[in-house]
Design an enzyme around this catalytic site. Structure first.
Site, PDB file in Angstrom:
ATOM      1  N   ASP A   1      26.716  65.688  27.898  1.00 15.20           N
ATOM      2  CA  ASP A   1      26.036  64.554  27.875  1.00 15.20           C
ATOM      3  C   ASP A   1      24.468  64.905  28.410  1.00 15.20           C
ATOM      4  O   ASP A   1      23.986  64.113  29.177  1.00 15.20           O
ATOM      5  CB  ASP A   1      26.685  63.344  28.824  1.00 15.20           C
ATOM      6  CG  ASP A   1      25.945  62.026  28.702  1.00 15.20           C
ATOM      7  OD1 ASP A   1      25.527  61.733  27.438  1.00 15.20           O
ATOM      8  OD2 ASP A   1      26.283  61.424  29.390  1.00 15.20           O
TER       9      ASP A   1
ATOM     10  N   GLY B   1      24.889  52.610  36.905  1.00 11.34           N
ATOM     11  CA  GLY B   1      25.046  52.850  35.545  1.00 11.34           C
ATOM     12  C   GLY B   1      26.216  51.787  34.775  1.00 11.34           C
ATOM     13  O   GLY B   1      26.766  50.936  35.725  1.00 11.34           O
TER      14      GLY B   1
ATOM     15  N   ILE C   1      19.799  52.472  44.621  1.00  8.17           N
ATOM     16  CA  ILE C   1      18.849  53.254  44.056  1.00  8.17           C
ATOM     17  C   ILE C   1      19.148  53.507  42.708  1.00  8.17           C
ATOM     18  O   ILE C   1      18.106  53.917  41.644  1.00  8.17           O
ATOM     19  CB  ILE C   1      18.604  54.684  44.721  1.00  8.17           C
ATOM     20  CG1 ILE C   1      19.807  55.539  44.762  1.00  8.17           C
ATOM     21  CG2 ILE C   1      17.970  54.530  46.105  1.00  8.17           C
ATOM     22  CD1 ILE C   1      19.610  57.089  45.086  1.00  8.17           C
TER      23      ILE C   1
ATOM     24  N   LYS D   1      27.594  57.698  45.455  1.00 10.68           N
ATOM     25  CA  LYS D   1      27.885  57.245  44.311  1.00 10.68           C
ATOM     26  C   LYS D   1      29.274  56.470  44.417  1.00 10.68           C
ATOM     27  O   LYS D   1      30.255  56.982  44.744  1.00 10.68           O
ATOM     28  CB  LYS D   1      27.849  58.275  43.072  1.00 10.68           C
ATOM     29  CG  LYS D   1      27.840  57.616  41.775  1.00 10.68           C
ATOM     30  CD  LYS D   1      27.825  58.776  40.611  1.00 10.68           C
ATOM     31  CE  LYS D   1      27.642  58.199  39.042  1.00 10.68           C
ATOM     32  NZ  LYS D   1      27.364  59.462  38.416  1.00 10.68           N
TER      33      LYS D   1
END
Length: 452
Positions: free
Chosen positions: A290, A161, A158, A181
């Site tokens: 971030d 990075g 899905i 992840k």
């Protein structure tokens, strides 16, 4: 303005430690001591899950397992006992569950008698026996052995990075879908060093996020590894990031989704600001560092969720030494762009919130260009006011508040530009202050800006 048109109230905090303190069962110095110990253990064992705060509190003798159990009820959780392993296990209370099994030995978990002697350990890994059937797509997918990953069934990618890949997966222990992840394979030279960096980033994100229990921060369920493959499993969110919404809006010929529904997108930013303030005010404060549209997820119910604490830093860990620039340049505060770690504080994240607001108003980040040009601008230049890029101002629209917001109220532009000040002392002091000013602007109660 009616209550239904105002921004939602700040979510309540649900930290286990805060519940214990509020009930008078724990002293804050005791909680801070255990949080510090948790951080030390996490740093010393980067490949392993951090010990739970409840486990450390019990080991130190600051609270009893019974008090932990009572506090967990406020989080819709309870503590069960594995009679074979003689350990305590934290489980979520769910109406579909008819039984729980120990993830270590697969024995049924039972209600705990606080007077029994047991290993002072509070785990959360558990096998759930649910009344709900396993979805047919999961049964079909698990027939292919390449889709099996430990206790998970991988249902498809899905997102990805620079350092990781995210899958939609079925957790056979929790009996639910999760976002899984995993560290992405390393190609090219310096493989060993780059892999260590990627693992460390994933572990940092997981260890920070798993301690932050807030409705506007994505929930982390598990941190572990299968053989030599490191992963974290998280709450599976349905929706899209603010960055994706921005891109889709531009593809439709628009400038920003803000101008289509300003109240909705200011509410999203308002929720994100509360989540960031929550992280800043933990017993061990955490800076995100971030904040950008890609790291603010918006669910189908318009709930904002802050993602990716991979670059996050604990304030106590900032040693004051110059560091390599880390973050996304277009949303980076000047002190961050210079690598001045001793100057990083909550106002650094307030700058990030202001940069996201700037993009919502103008359709673009405060500074554009190549890496070095953006960093130079972030340090030296003032951003062009969004109204000058958009050509619209809001003073002439005095009636309907929603219509007025579409024309960039000067109070909103002023708040945005204050967040982007080079001098941190000129920015809003906290993310909560930023959120409150957003709310007052939406409600139409902000003070007029002189000279505008």
């Amino acid at each position: 303005m009616s209550e239904s048109k105002s921004l939602p109230p700040a979510p309540e905090r649900t930290d286990l430690g805060e519940i214990l303190i509020r009930r008078g069962w724990l002293q804050r110095p005791q909680l801070e001591e255990c949080l510090k110990l948790q951080r030390i253990v996490s740093t010393a064992r980067p490949g392993e899950a951090a010990p739970r705060i409840g486990e450390l509190l019990v080991q130190k003798g600051y609270v009893t397992p019974d008090l932990i159990s009572q506090a967990l009820k406020e989080q819709s959780r309870k503590t069960l006992l594995c009679p074979r392993c003689n350990i305590l296990v934290n489980v979520d209370i769910r109406p579909d569950v008819v039984g729980y099994k120990c993830a270590r030995c697969k024995s049924p978990l039972v209600e705990n008698n606080a007077s029994d002697a047991h290993e002072p350990c509070l785990e959360s890994s558990v096998i759930v026996t649910s009344t709900l059937p396993v979805p047919s797509e999961v049964r079909a997918a698990e027939e292919d052995t390449t889709n099996r990953f430990g206790k998970y069934v991988l249902m498809g990618e899905i997102g990805r990075g620079g350092t990781s890949i995210v899958y939609r997966a079925w957790d056979s222990f929790l009996h639910q879908y999760v976002a899984l992840k995993r560290v992405k394979p390393v190609l090219g030279t310096n493989k060993a060093e780059e892999r260590r960096n990627r693992i460390q980033s994933l572990m940092t994100e997981a260890h920070n996020a798993i301690r932050l229990r807030h409705p506007n921060i994505v929930a982390v369920y598990d941190i572990a590894r299968t053989e030599d493959d490191f992963y974290m499993s998280m709450e599976l969110l349905e929706g899209a990031t603010l960055g994706q919404h921005m891109r889709l809006c531009r593809e439709r010929g628009g400038k920003s989704p803000y101008h289509e529904d300003p109240r909705k997108w200011l509410s999203v930013l308002y929720q994100a600001a509360h989540a960031i303030h929550y992280a800043h005010t933990r017993p061990v404060p955490v800076l995100h560092l971030d904040i950008k549209p890609a790291n603010i997820f918006v669910t189908l119910e318009d709930r904002a969720c802050v993602l990716d604490f991979g670059l996050a830093r604990q304030l106590s860990a900032l040693d004051g030494q110059p560091q390599a620039v880390a973050g996304t340049p277009s949303y980076m505060a000047p002190e961050q762009a210079r690598g001045d770690s001793h100057k990083l504080d909550p106002r650094t994240d307030v700058y990030g919130l202001g940069a996201v607001l700037y993009e919502l108003l103008s359709g673009r980040a405060p500074f554009m260009g190549d890496l070095h040009e953006v960093l130079r601008k972030a340090i030296e230049e003032r951003p062009v006011p969004p109204s000058q890029l958009d050509g619209r101002r809001g003073r002439q629209v005095l009636g309907d508040t929603t219509l007025r917001l579409k024309f960039i109220p000067p109070e909103l532009e002023a708040l945005c530009l204050r967040c982007l000040e080079k001098d941190p002392s000129r920015r809003p002091t906290t993310a909560l202050e930023f959120a409150k000013e957003l709310a007052s602007i939406v409600k139409g109660t902000a003070k007029p800006i002189q000279g505008i």
